[in-house]
Design a protein around this motif. Structure first.
Motif, short mmCIF file in Angstrom:
data_model
loop_
_atom_site.label_atom_id
_atom_site.label_comp_id
_atom_site.label_asym_id
_atom_site.label_seq_id
_atom_site.Cartn_x
_atom_site.Cartn_y
_atom_site.Cartn_z
N THR A 193 0.84 -1.21 0.00
CA THR A 193 0.00 0.00 0.00
C THR A 193 0.87 1.25 0.00
N GLY A 194 1.93 1.23 0.78
CA GLY A 194 2.85 2.37 0.82
C GLY A 194 3.54 2.60 -0.52
N VAL A 195 3.92 1.51 -1.18
CA VAL A 195 4.56 1.63 -2.50
C VAL A 195 3.58 2.25 -3.50
N LEU A 196 2.32 1.80 -3.47
CA LEU A 196 1.32 2.36 -4.38
C LEU A 196 1.06 3.83 -4.08
N PHE A 197 1.05 4.19 -2.79
CA PHE A 197 0.91 5.60 -2.43
C PHE A 197 2.07 6.41 -3.00
N PHE A 198 3.27 5.88 -2.89
CA PHE A 198 4.46 6.58 -3.39
C PHE A 198 4.38 6.77 -4.90
N ILE A 199 3.94 5.73 -5.63
CA ILE A 199 3.83 5.84 -7.09
C ILE A 199 2.75 6.85 -7.47
N ALA A 200 1.61 6.80 -6.77
CA ALA A 200 0.54 7.75 -7.06
C ALA A 200 0.98 9.18 -6.78
N ALA A 201 1.76 9.36 -5.71
CA ALA A 201 2.25 10.69 -5.37
C ALA A 201 3.21 11.20 -6.44
N ILE A 202 4.09 10.34 -6.92
CA ILE A 202 5.02 10.72 -7.99
C ILE A 202 4.25 11.12 -9.25
N LEU A 203 3.24 10.33 -9.57
CA LEU A 203 2.45 10.61 -10.77
C LEU A 203 1.74 11.95 -10.68
N ILE A 204 1.06 12.16 -9.58
CA ILE A 204 0.21 13.35 -9.49
C ILE A 204 1.01 14.61 -9.23
N ALA A 205 2.21 14.46 -8.66
CA ALA A 205 3.07 15.63 -8.45
C ALA A 205 3.86 15.98 -9.70
N GLY A 206 3.97 15.04 -10.64
CA GLY A 206 4.68 15.32 -11.88
C GLY A 206 6.18 15.11 -11.82
N LEU A 207 6.61 14.15 -10.99
CA LEU A 207 8.03 13.84 -10.91
C LEU A 207 8.43 12.89 -12.04
N PRO A 208 9.68 12.98 -12.52
CA PRO A 208 10.13 12.06 -13.55
C PRO A 208 10.25 10.65 -12.97
N PRO A 209 10.12 9.61 -13.81
CA PRO A 209 10.04 9.67 -15.27
C PRO A 209 8.64 9.42 -15.81
N LEU A 210 7.62 9.47 -14.98
CA LEU A 210 6.29 8.99 -15.38
C LEU A 210 5.49 10.07 -16.11
N SER A 211 4.24 9.73 -16.46
CA SER A 211 3.44 10.54 -17.37
C SER A 211 3.14 11.94 -16.85
N GLY A 212 3.05 12.11 -15.53
CA GLY A 212 2.82 13.46 -14.99
C GLY A 212 3.95 14.40 -15.35
N PHE A 213 5.17 13.90 -15.26
CA PHE A 213 6.34 14.70 -15.64
C PHE A 213 6.32 15.01 -17.13
N VAL A 214 6.01 14.00 -17.95
CA VAL A 214 5.97 14.19 -19.40
C VAL A 214 4.93 15.25 -19.77
N GLY A 215 3.73 15.15 -19.16
CA GLY A 215 2.68 16.11 -19.46
C GLY A 215 3.05 17.52 -19.08
N LYS A 216 3.61 17.70 -17.89
CA LYS A 216 3.99 19.05 -17.46
C LYS A 216 5.15 19.59 -18.29
N LEU A 217 6.07 18.71 -18.65
CA LEU A 217 7.20 19.14 -19.49
C LEU A 217 6.69 19.61 -20.85
N LEU A 218 5.74 18.90 -21.43
CA LEU A 218 5.18 19.31 -22.72
C LEU A 218 4.48 20.66 -22.61
N ILE A 219 3.78 20.88 -21.51
CA ILE A 219 3.11 22.17 -21.31
C ILE A 219 4.13 23.30 -21.19
N LEU A 220 5.18 23.07 -20.44
CA LEU A 220 6.21 24.10 -20.27
C LEU A 220 6.94 24.38 -21.59
N GLN A 221 7.20 23.34 -22.37
CA GLN A 221 7.82 23.56 -23.67
C GLN A 221 6.92 24.37 -24.59
#
Length: 514
Positions: A375-403
């Motif tokens: 459960t903690g691992v899944l929380f960590f992954i969800a937090a990375i995703l929704i915060a936009g940390l690399p290398p997952l899709s949240g980071f890619v989406g925010k990077l595309l917006i900034l570009q």
């Protein structure tokens, strides 16, 4: 015959909702099986429709064979099909989670669920402004019933605020629609695009007023500042699968903004061109900041996720507010990411709250929960995703917006807001994870429902590994977005190009170029 596929995503959930109403006496297991089969078929339909329109074809379905602009039309293009597929995927996993017990908390859950899909799919496919209002009302009725599912004091209060505010929005919608019809004599969106561009000077002021009223309505649906106050309580106090499904609800407002203000009030609309350009980007930036401040101030996990939804809609509308091909494409990439991540987080929050027993999802040190490592691992992954940390899709989406924002005059504001709020989101989620997992010291709690916390959740069955598996599947969709970022980005750019060249849409619907 292929054009008839466009009506199936609308009529299918309506028919299934009626069928489920008749089958309720057959028992819950039968209703569940039919409901799951219905959503599975709907997912296949959405994927098939997306495949058909992927080459740029626009399908037009004339209801009753009445030609537009006199008759009602459904229009399936890349954007509509993309929204249908996202909705189908989220609804499938939300429903799988609900059948573990939540759906038995009250009557007619599956009927309301299908009607919600009917409203969502109709809103994405309709080519008529008045029928967009009609599908908004269907959404309001179904979502109100789903929001109150299971009862409870806090849920009832949140539902009352939800319905009153949205009824005010419905009234404004009617004012805007009536004004446009009185001035232009049509509500077909393709025909409105033609007639708004050629409006006489005496009518321009009223057309602009009606257009801004529509923007207020769509901003309310999207939870744009300052019209987001209904969302945190509604999303935090409803059941987890309903909150997961509601992750797509704010996107209906964002979709409507993108559709109406590229088609009717786009750059080629003459005197009413780029109507909301001065408003959308500043409000989106303010919404992002307000959402993250709510994330920092939250005292419960589900409340925090609700504010994360507000922050994500701010990020999405920043992309749409920049209003270029690349920025809209970036937003269309970010849209499914934010939907899947928020839905997964709501379901995970329910698992955590149930396993913490009377501690629920409050940010206080509590018991070490069952299966706390995974459960903690899944929380960590969800937090990375929704915060936009690399290398997952949240980071890619925010990077595309900034570009996409680099050539824009407001680049310092956009970059500053997105980077600072991302940092604050990381801090807030790190604090939340520490409180829920790292500082947990008490003996393990039994994982049965911890009574009524005022939200009305009474289901006895606690999601075990099957609930966690559903969360994993939703998070895996974000991983798929990351792996397929190149292909998805190409599709999103093609969709943005189609939106910003509305002549093809107009010609497909009316048979004449704009």
């Amino acid at each position: 015959m292929i054009s008839h596929i466009a009506i199936l995503p609308v009529i299918w959930p309506l028919l299934m909702g009626a069928l489920l109403l008749l089958l309720q006496k057959q028992g819950l297991q039968t209703v569940r099986a039919v409901s799951i089969a219905s959503v599975s078929i709907l997912t296949v339909l959405a994927g098939y429709l997306l495949n058909i329109v992927n080459d740029g074809e626009i399908l037009v379905y004339e209801l009753g064979n009445w030609p537009p602009p006199f008759g009602i039309v459904l229009v399936a293009d890349r954007l509509a099909a993309w929204m249908l597929l996202i909705t189908a995927l989220v609804s499938a996993f939300a429903l799988l989670y609900a059948i573990q017990g939540t759906d038995s908390d009250g009557p007619h859950f599956h009927v309301l669920f299908q009607l919600q899909l009917f409203g969502l799919n109709g809103a994405f496919l309709t080519g008529d402004l008045f029928n967009l209002f009609v599908f908004f009302e269907i959404l309001l009725l179904a979502s109100y019933g789903l929001l109150l599912h299971g009862g409870g004091r806090l849920r009832t209060i949140a539902g009352l605020h939800f319905v009153i505010i949205n009824l005010v929005g419905s009234t404004l919608f009617l004012f805007a629609v009536g004004t446009l019809y009185g001035l232009l004599g049509t509500l077909n969106m393709a025909d409105l695009a033609v007639k708004a561009a050629g409006a006489v000077d005496d009518d321009v002021a009223l057309i602009r007023t009606a257009g801004l009223l529509l923007f207020a309505v769509f901003a309310l649906k999207a939870a744009l500042l300052p019209l987001y106050l209904w969302l945190p309580a509604a999303y935090a106090h409803t059941t987890a699968p309903v909150a997961a499904l509601f992750a797509i609800m704010t996107k209906v407002g964002a979709y409507s903004i993108l559709r109406v203000y590229t088609l009717i009030f786009g750059s080629q609309a003459g005197s009413v061109a780029d109507l909301i350009a001065p408003w959308l980007l500043p409000l989106a930036l303010a919404t992002l900041i307000a959402g993250v401040l709510g994330v920092l101030a939250s005292t419960h996990l589900r409340q925090q996720i609700a504010y994360l939804v507000i922050a994500s809609i701010g990020t999405l509308l920043i992309a749409f507010g920049i209003n270029t091909h690349t920025s809209i494409a970036a937003g269309l990439f970010y849209l499914p990411h934010s939907t899947f991540a928020a839905a997964a987080f709501f379901l995970l929050a329910d698992i955590i709250a149930t396993r913490r027993s009377e501690m629920s999802d409050r940010f206080e040190p509590g018991p070490v929960i069952a299966h706390h490592r995974i459960t903690g691992v899944l929380f960590f992954i969800a937090a990375i995703l929704i915060a936009g940390l690399p290398p997952l899709s949240g980071f890619v989406g925010k990077l595309l917006i900034l570009q996409a924002a680099i050539p824009h005059a407001a680049l310092p504001w956009i970059m500053g807001a997105m980077l600072i709020t991302s940092l604050l989101t990381i801090i807030a989620l790190a604090r939340s994870g520490s409180m829920l997992f790292y500082r947990a010291q008490l003996p393990q709690a039994p994982h049965t429902a911890g009574g009524d916390d005022g939200s009305g959740s009474q289901h006895i069955l606690t999601p075990g590994f099957s609930g966690l598996a559903i969360v994993v599947c939703l998070l895996a969709l974000c991983v798929v977005l990351t792996i397929g970022a190149g292909a998805v980005s190409e599709f999103a750019l093609a969709t943005a190009n189609q939106l910003l060249q509305p002549e093809d849409y107009v010609q497909s619907v009316l048979g004449t170029a704009r």
